[in-house]
Design an enzyme around this catalytic site. Sequence first.
Site, PDB file in Angstrom:
ATOM      1  N   LYS A 154       0.901  -1.064  -0.110  1.00  0.00           N
ATOM      2  CA  LYS A 154      -0.394   0.028   0.380  1.00  0.00           C
ATOM      3  C   LYS A 154       0.821   1.334   0.011  1.00  0.00           C
ATOM      4  O   LYS A 154       1.841   1.289   0.942  1.00  0.00           O
ATOM      5  CB  LYS A 154      -0.909   0.001   1.700  1.00  0.00           C
TER       6      LYS A 154
HETATM    7  O1  G3P Z   1      -8.161   1.325   5.685  1.00  0.00           O
HETATM    8  C1  G3P Z   1      -8.070   2.845   5.491  1.00  0.00           C
HETATM    9  C2  G3P Z   1      -9.425   3.829   5.119  1.00  0.00           C
HETATM   10  O2  G3P Z   1     -10.373   2.440   5.817  1.00  0.00           O
HETATM   11  C3  G3P Z   1      -9.400   4.010   6.392  1.00  0.00           C
HETATM   12  O3  G3P Z   1     -11.069   4.382   7.127  1.00  0.00           O
HETATM   13  O4  G3P Z   1     -12.185   4.968   9.105  1.00  0.00           O
HETATM   14  O5  G3P Z   1      -9.638   5.659   9.495  1.00  0.00           O
HETATM   15  O6  G3P Z   1     -11.165   6.989   7.870  1.00  0.00           O
HETATM   16  P1  G3P Z   1     -10.994   5.194   8.422  1.00  0.00           P
END
Ligand code: G3P
Length: 222
Positions: free
Chosen positions: A84
Amino acid sequence: MKFFVDTADIAEIKDLASTGLLDGVTTNPSLVAKSGAKNFISLIESICEIVDGPVSAEVAATDYATMLKEGQRLAKIANNVAVKVPLTEDGLKVCKALSDDGTMVNVTLCFSPAQAILAAKAGATFISPFVGRLDDISMDGMQLISDIVQIYEQYPAITTEVLVASIRHPIHLVESAKMGAHVATIPPKVIRQLYQHPLTDKGLAAFVEDWAKTGQSILDAA
Ligand code: G3P
Protein backbone atom coordinates in the site's frame (compact mmCIF):
# COMPACT_ATOMS: atom_id res chain seq x y z
CA MET A 1 -18.24 -7.73 -4.94
CA LYS A 2 -15.20 -8.69 -2.92
CA PHE A 3 -15.18 -8.12 0.86
CA PHE A 4 -11.94 -7.19 2.59
CA VAL A 5 -11.80 -6.50 6.32
CA ASP A 6 -10.17 -3.26 7.38
CA THR A 7 -8.29 -4.26 10.54
CA ALA A 8 -4.94 -5.47 11.86
CA ASP A 9 -6.56 -7.42 14.70
CA ILE A 10 -5.64 -11.10 14.24
CA ALA A 11 -8.50 -12.41 16.40
CA GLU A 12 -11.05 -10.44 14.34
CA ILE A 13 -9.48 -11.62 11.07
CA LYS A 14 -9.60 -15.29 12.20
CA ASP A 15 -13.20 -14.95 13.30
CA LEU A 16 -14.35 -13.27 10.08
CA ALA A 17 -12.31 -15.63 7.87
CA SER A 18 -14.24 -18.54 9.41
CA THR A 19 -17.44 -17.22 7.78
CA GLY A 20 -15.96 -18.00 4.36
CA LEU A 21 -17.03 -14.54 3.18
CA LEU A 22 -13.67 -12.80 3.49
CA ASP A 23 -11.70 -12.13 0.30
CA GLY A 24 -8.83 -10.10 1.73
CA VAL A 25 -7.54 -7.75 4.43
CA THR A 26 -6.40 -4.14 4.50
CA THR A 27 -4.21 -2.64 7.19
CA ASN A 28 -2.77 0.83 7.62
CA PRO A 29 -0.31 2.35 10.11
CA SER A 30 -3.12 3.56 12.39
CA LEU A 31 -4.72 0.09 12.49
CA VAL A 32 -1.33 -1.52 13.19
CA ALA A 33 -0.74 0.92 16.07
CA LYS A 34 -4.24 0.17 17.41
CA SER A 35 -3.59 -3.60 17.28
CA GLY A 36 -0.59 -3.20 19.61
CA ALA A 37 1.51 -5.52 17.38
CA LYS A 38 5.21 -4.94 17.97
CA ASN A 39 6.53 -6.69 14.84
CA PHE A 40 4.84 -5.46 11.67
CA ILE A 41 6.52 -8.02 9.40
CA SER A 42 5.37 -10.99 11.47
CA LEU A 43 1.92 -9.46 11.85
CA ILE A 44 1.53 -9.36 8.05
CA GLU A 45 3.02 -12.87 7.81
CA SER A 46 0.37 -14.17 10.22
CA ILE A 47 -2.46 -12.42 8.39
CA CYS A 48 -1.26 -13.87 5.05
CA GLU A 49 -1.41 -17.35 6.59
CA ILE A 50 -5.04 -16.86 7.62
CA VAL A 51 -6.35 -15.27 4.41
CA ASP A 52 -5.53 -16.43 0.86
CA GLY A 53 -6.64 -13.19 -0.83
CA PRO A 54 -4.78 -9.88 -0.99
CA VAL A 55 -3.42 -8.50 2.30
CA SER A 56 -2.56 -4.80 2.12
CA ALA A 57 0.57 -3.74 4.02
CA GLU A 58 1.44 -0.05 3.92
CA VAL A 59 4.87 1.52 3.53
CA ALA A 60 5.91 3.91 6.31
CA ALA A 61 8.30 6.24 4.45
CA THR A 62 7.19 9.04 2.14
CA ASP A 63 10.24 9.40 -0.16
CA TYR A 64 10.59 7.34 -3.34
CA ALA A 65 13.81 5.44 -2.54
CA THR A 66 12.81 4.35 0.96
CA MET A 67 9.22 3.57 -0.01
CA LEU A 68 10.49 1.38 -2.84
CA LYS A 69 12.82 -0.56 -0.51
CA GLU A 70 10.05 -0.95 2.08
CA GLY A 71 7.62 -2.08 -0.61
CA GLN A 72 10.08 -4.67 -1.92
CA ARG A 73 10.60 -5.93 1.66
CA LEU A 74 6.85 -6.17 2.29
CA ALA A 75 6.27 -7.94 -1.05
CA LYS A 76 8.72 -10.67 0.02
CA ILE A 77 6.57 -11.63 3.02
CA ALA A 78 4.07 -13.64 0.94
CA ASN A 79 2.64 -13.87 -2.56
CA ASN A 80 -0.66 -12.37 -1.46
CA VAL A 81 0.80 -9.12 -0.08
CA ALA A 82 -0.49 -5.96 -1.78
CA VAL A 83 1.90 -3.12 -1.03
CA LYS A 84 0.00 0.00 0.00
CA VAL A 85 1.43 3.36 -1.06
CA PRO A 86 0.06 6.88 -0.61
CA LEU A 87 -1.35 8.84 -3.53
CA THR A 88 1.60 11.20 -3.92
CA GLU A 89 3.98 11.73 -6.82
CA ASP A 90 6.60 9.52 -5.16
CA GLY A 91 3.95 7.01 -4.12
CA LEU A 92 2.78 6.58 -7.71
CA LYS A 93 6.38 6.21 -8.93
CA VAL A 94 6.76 3.36 -6.44
CA CYS A 95 3.41 1.96 -7.61
CA LYS A 96 4.67 1.88 -11.21
CA ALA A 97 7.99 0.26 -10.27
CA LEU A 98 6.42 -2.43 -8.07
CA SER A 99 3.55 -3.14 -10.51
CA ASP A 100 6.03 -3.53 -13.37
CA ASP A 101 7.77 -6.17 -11.22
CA GLY A 102 4.50 -8.08 -10.75
CA THR A 103 3.74 -6.92 -7.19
CA MET A 104 0.14 -6.04 -6.27
CA VAL A 105 -0.15 -2.39 -5.26
CA ASN A 106 -2.97 -0.66 -3.38
CA VAL A 107 -2.87 3.12 -3.79
CA THR A 108 -4.39 4.71 -0.70
CA LEU A 109 -5.61 8.13 0.45
CA CYS A 110 -7.48 8.83 -2.80
CA PHE A 111 -9.89 11.75 -2.55
CA SER A 112 -10.50 12.79 -6.17
CA PRO A 113 -11.29 11.24 -9.58
CA ALA A 114 -8.14 12.88 -11.00
CA GLN A 115 -6.02 11.01 -8.43
CA ALA A 116 -7.77 7.76 -9.37
CA ILE A 117 -6.93 8.29 -13.05
CA LEU A 118 -3.26 8.73 -12.15
CA ALA A 119 -3.25 5.56 -10.02
CA ALA A 120 -4.70 3.54 -12.90
CA LYS A 121 -2.04 4.91 -15.23
CA ALA A 122 0.62 3.92 -12.67
CA GLY A 123 -0.64 0.32 -12.85
CA ALA A 124 -2.30 0.13 -9.42
CA THR A 125 -4.00 -3.17 -8.64
CA PHE A 126 -6.39 -1.32 -6.31
CA ILE A 127 -7.36 2.32 -5.84
CA SER A 128 -8.64 3.17 -2.35
CA PRO A 129 -11.00 6.16 -2.31
CA PHE A 130 -11.96 7.13 1.27
CA VAL A 131 -15.71 7.77 1.48
CA GLY A 132 -16.16 8.36 5.22
CA ARG A 133 -13.42 10.97 5.46
CA LEU A 134 -15.02 12.95 2.61
CA ASP A 135 -18.42 12.75 4.32
CA ASP A 136 -16.69 13.99 7.51
CA ILE A 137 -15.82 17.27 5.77
CA SER A 138 -19.32 17.63 4.26
CA MET A 139 -18.30 16.34 0.83
CA ASP A 140 -20.06 13.46 -0.94
CA GLY A 141 -17.93 10.36 -0.52
CA MET A 142 -20.23 8.16 -2.59
CA GLN A 143 -20.11 10.59 -5.52
CA LEU A 144 -16.37 9.94 -5.69
CA ILE A 145 -16.97 6.19 -6.02
CA SER A 146 -19.56 6.76 -8.72
CA ASP A 147 -17.17 9.04 -10.64
CA ILE A 148 -14.23 6.61 -10.46
CA VAL A 149 -16.33 3.59 -11.47
CA GLN A 150 -17.76 5.55 -14.41
CA ILE A 151 -14.31 6.75 -15.55
CA TYR A 152 -12.68 3.33 -15.31
CA GLU A 153 -15.58 1.79 -17.26
CA GLN A 154 -14.74 4.04 -20.23
CA TYR A 155 -11.37 2.29 -20.65
CA PRO A 156 -11.51 -1.51 -20.90
CA ALA A 157 -7.69 -1.57 -20.68
CA ILE A 158 -7.81 -0.33 -17.07
CA THR A 159 -7.49 -3.29 -14.73
CA THR A 160 -7.31 -1.27 -11.49
CA GLU A 161 -10.06 -2.32 -9.06
CA VAL A 162 -12.04 0.25 -7.10
CA LEU A 163 -11.57 -0.63 -3.42
CA VAL A 164 -13.99 1.45 -1.37
CA ALA A 165 -12.30 2.46 1.90
CA SER A 166 -13.22 4.45 4.99
CA ILE A 167 -16.60 2.71 5.09
CA ARG A 168 -18.51 3.73 8.21
CA HIS A 169 -21.92 2.02 7.88
CA PRO A 170 -23.85 -0.54 5.79
CA ILE A 171 -25.31 2.11 3.46
CA HIS A 172 -21.80 2.96 2.22
CA LEU A 173 -21.41 -0.72 1.31
CA VAL A 174 -24.81 -1.08 -0.36
CA GLU A 175 -24.37 2.09 -2.40
CA SER A 176 -20.88 0.96 -3.47
CA ALA A 177 -22.31 -2.39 -4.62
CA LYS A 178 -25.06 -0.60 -6.60
CA MET A 179 -22.38 1.44 -8.34
CA GLY A 180 -20.40 -1.67 -9.26
CA ALA A 181 -17.31 -1.04 -7.13
CA HIS A 182 -15.13 -4.15 -7.23
CA VAL A 183 -14.12 -4.34 -3.57
CA ALA A 184 -15.15 -2.89 -0.22
CA THR A 185 -12.85 -2.87 2.78
CA ILE A 186 -15.10 -2.92 5.79
CA PRO A 187 -14.42 -2.52 9.52
CA PRO A 188 -15.37 -5.68 11.51
CA LYS A 189 -18.20 -3.85 13.30
CA VAL A 190 -19.81 -2.86 9.98
CA ILE A 191 -19.44 -6.40 8.56
CA ARG A 192 -21.44 -7.67 11.56
CA GLN A 193 -24.06 -4.94 11.06
CA LEU A 194 -24.66 -6.25 7.53
CA TYR A 195 -26.33 -9.39 8.94
CA GLN A 196 -28.78 -7.49 11.08
CA HIS A 197 -32.44 -6.73 10.49
CA PRO A 198 -35.11 -6.50 13.22
CA LEU A 199 -37.62 -8.40 11.06
CA THR A 200 -35.14 -11.28 10.74
CA ASP A 201 -34.88 -11.48 14.56
CA LYS A 202 -38.65 -11.18 15.00
CA GLY A 203 -39.42 -13.74 12.28
CA LEU A 204 -36.90 -16.23 13.63
CA ALA A 205 -38.25 -15.92 17.18
CA ALA A 206 -41.76 -16.72 15.85
CA PHE A 207 -40.50 -19.73 13.85
CA VAL A 208 -38.62 -21.12 16.88
CA GLU A 209 -41.71 -20.70 19.07
CA ASP A 210 -44.07 -22.29 16.52
CA TRP A 211 -41.69 -25.16 15.82
CA ALA A 212 -41.60 -25.97 19.54
CA LYS A 213 -45.42 -26.37 19.40
CA THR A 214 -45.04 -29.18 16.85
CA GLY A 215 -43.08 -31.23 19.42
CA GLN A 216 -40.82 -32.57 16.66
CA SER A 217 -37.06 -32.85 16.18
CA ILE A 218 -35.56 -32.95 12.68
CA LEU A 219 -32.49 -34.84 13.85
CA ASP A 220 -34.50 -37.46 15.78
CA ALA A 221 -36.93 -38.03 12.89
CA ALA A 222 -37.15 -41.59 11.56
O1 G3P B 1 -7.79 1.63 5.48
C1 G3P B 1 -8.10 2.92 5.16
C2 G3P B 1 -9.49 3.39 5.57
O2 G3P B 1 -10.42 2.36 5.45
C3 G3P B 1 -9.54 4.15 6.83
O3 G3P B 1 -10.85 4.38 7.31
O4 G3P B 1 -12.42 5.13 9.06
O5 G3P B 1 -9.96 5.65 9.29
O6 G3P B 1 -11.36 6.82 7.61
P1 G3P B 1 -11.16 5.56 8.36
